[in-house]
Design a protein around this motif. Sequence first.
Motif, short mmCIF file in Angstrom:
data_model
loop_
_atom_site.label_atom_id
_atom_site.label_comp_id
_atom_site.label_asym_id
_atom_site.label_seq_id
_atom_site.Cartn_x
_atom_site.Cartn_y
_atom_site.Cartn_z
N ALA A 96 119.87 14.31 -9.29
CA ALA A 96 119.99 13.12 -10.14
C ALA A 96 118.62 12.65 -10.62
CB ALA A 96 120.69 12.00 -9.38
N VAL A 97 117.65 12.64 -9.72
CA VAL A 97 116.30 12.22 -10.10
C VAL A 97 115.71 13.17 -11.14
CG1 VAL A 97 113.94 11.94 -9.25
CG2 VAL A 97 115.85 10.98 -7.97
N MET A 98 115.91 14.47 -10.95
CA MET A 98 115.41 15.43 -11.93
C MET A 98 116.17 15.31 -13.26
SD MET A 98 113.16 17.51 -12.83
CE MET A 98 112.27 17.70 -11.33
N GLY A 99 117.44 14.96 -13.19
CA GLY A 99 118.20 14.72 -14.42
C GLY A 99 117.62 13.55 -15.20
N VAL A 100 117.26 12.48 -14.51
CA VAL A 100 116.64 11.33 -15.18
C VAL A 100 115.28 11.73 -15.76
CG1 VAL A 100 115.64 9.04 -14.79
CG2 VAL A 100 117.84 9.63 -13.78
N PHE A 101 114.52 12.50 -14.99
CA PHE A 101 113.20 12.97 -15.46
C PHE A 101 113.36 13.81 -16.73
CE2 PHE A 101 109.91 16.28 -15.40
CZ PHE A 101 108.78 15.49 -15.48
N LEU A 102 114.28 14.75 -16.72
CA LEU A 102 114.51 15.59 -17.90
C LEU A 102 115.05 14.78 -19.07
CD1 LEU A 102 115.94 18.82 -16.27
CD2 LEU A 102 113.71 18.49 -17.31
N PHE A 103 115.86 13.78 -18.80
CA PHE A 103 116.37 12.92 -19.86
C PHE A 103 115.21 12.20 -20.56
CE2 PHE A 103 117.92 8.73 -21.25
CZ PHE A 103 118.84 9.14 -22.20
N VAL A 104 114.30 11.64 -19.77
CA VAL A 104 113.14 10.95 -20.34
C VAL A 104 112.26 11.94 -21.11
CG1 VAL A 104 111.01 9.71 -19.77
CG2 VAL A 104 113.16 9.11 -18.63
N LEU A 105 112.10 13.14 -20.57
CA LEU A 105 111.32 14.17 -21.25
C LEU A 105 111.94 14.54 -22.58
CD1 LEU A 105 108.95 16.22 -20.96
CD2 LEU A 105 110.62 17.80 -20.02
N ILE A 106 113.25 14.72 -22.62
CA ILE A 106 113.94 15.08 -23.86
C ILE A 106 113.90 13.94 -24.86
CG2 ILE A 106 116.21 15.64 -24.81
CD1 ILE A 106 116.68 17.29 -22.23
N ILE A 107 114.03 12.70 -24.40
CA ILE A 107 113.94 11.54 -25.30
C ILE A 107 112.54 11.49 -25.93
CG2 ILE A 107 113.91 9.01 -25.39
CD1 ILE A 107 116.71 10.24 -25.28
N GLY A 108 111.50 11.74 -25.14
CA GLY A 108 110.14 11.76 -25.68
C GLY A 108 109.95 12.87 -26.69
N PHE A 109 110.53 14.04 -26.42
CA PHE A 109 110.43 15.15 -27.36
C PHE A 109 111.15 14.83 -28.67
CE2 PHE A 109 111.94 19.25 -29.03
CZ PHE A 109 110.71 19.85 -29.24
N ILE A 110 112.33 14.25 -28.57
CA ILE A 110 113.09 13.88 -29.77
C ILE A 110 112.33 12.82 -30.57
CG2 ILE A 110 115.20 12.74 -30.57
CD1 ILE A 110 116.67 14.21 -28.28
N TYR A 111 111.71 11.87 -29.87
CA TYR A 111 110.91 10.84 -30.54
C TYR A 111 109.77 11.49 -31.33
CZ TYR A 111 107.78 6.90 -31.23
OH TYR A 111 106.95 5.97 -31.80
N ASP A 112 109.03 12.40 -30.67
CA ASP A 112 107.94 13.10 -31.37
C ASP A 112 108.47 13.88 -32.57
OD1 ASP A 112 105.84 12.22 -29.94
OD2 ASP A 112 105.55 14.05 -28.76
N TRP A 113 109.61 14.52 -32.40
CA TRP A 113 110.20 15.32 -33.47
C TRP A 113 110.58 14.44 -34.66
CZ3 TRP A 113 115.13 18.74 -32.53
CH2 TRP A 113 115.31 19.58 -33.61
N LYS A 114 111.24 13.31 -34.39
CA LYS A 114 111.67 12.41 -35.46
C LYS A 114 110.48 11.75 -36.17
CE LYS A 114 116.09 12.84 -34.99
NZ LYS A 114 116.90 13.50 -35.98
N LYS A 115 109.40 11.49 -35.44
CA LYS A 115 108.21 10.89 -36.04
C LYS A 115 107.42 11.91 -36.86
CE LYS A 115 107.89 6.59 -34.85
NZ LYS A 115 107.70 5.54 -35.82
N GLY A 116 107.75 13.19 -36.75
CA GLY A 116 107.07 14.22 -37.51
C GLY A 116 105.76 14.69 -36.89
N ALA A 117 105.57 14.44 -35.61
CA ALA A 117 104.34 14.84 -34.95
C ALA A 117 104.24 16.35 -34.76
CB ALA A 117 104.21 14.15 -33.59
N LEU A 118 105.34 17.06 -34.89
CA LEU A 118 105.34 18.51 -34.67
C LEU A 118 105.34 19.29 -35.97
CD1 LEU A 118 107.98 18.56 -31.79
CD2 LEU A 118 105.50 18.48 -31.61
N GLU A 119 105.23 18.64 -37.10
CA GLU A 119 105.30 19.33 -38.40
C GLU A 119 103.89 19.49 -38.98
OE1 GLU A 119 108.04 17.64 -41.11
OE2 GLU A 119 109.60 17.44 -39.59
N TRP A 120 103.64 20.66 -39.56
CA TRP A 120 102.38 20.94 -40.23
C TRP A 120 102.58 20.78 -41.72
CZ3 TRP A 120 98.15 21.82 -37.38
CH2 TRP A 120 98.34 22.18 -36.05
N GLU A 121 102.00 19.78 -42.29
CA GLU A 121 102.15 19.55 -43.73
C GLU A 121 100.83 19.68 -44.44
OE1 GLU A 121 103.92 15.74 -44.15
OE2 GLU A 121 105.86 16.44 -43.48
#
Length: 118
Positions: A93-118
Amino acid sequence: MLDIYLPILVLIGIAVAFAIGSVVFSGLIGMKKPSAVKLSPYECGLSPVGSARERVSVKFYLVAVAFIVFDIEVVFLYPWAVVFKQLGWYGAAVMGVFLFVLIIGFIYDWKKGALEWE
């Protein structure tokens, strides 16, 4: 009290002596025949083009920092996997919460465009 800190002082002295000795020794025995080829920066076998003082996009640094953050967080999965059976459902359960927070941070970076080369 000196006997407690003496090993640390000896270690610091050895480290400083090694650093200074390495620089002095390499200066004494190093080759002293500079040429244009030896003094040019190595760039995958190609001649360097342009100046070394060109501006680098901030996107490079954002991607680099995101990579380091997510890479370090994923490293925490290895010790968890080693002791997974001893941790039981609580550890899962604790690792599930950790991975959830990790995935939310990744999605946030993705939506903000931090991973795109323009």
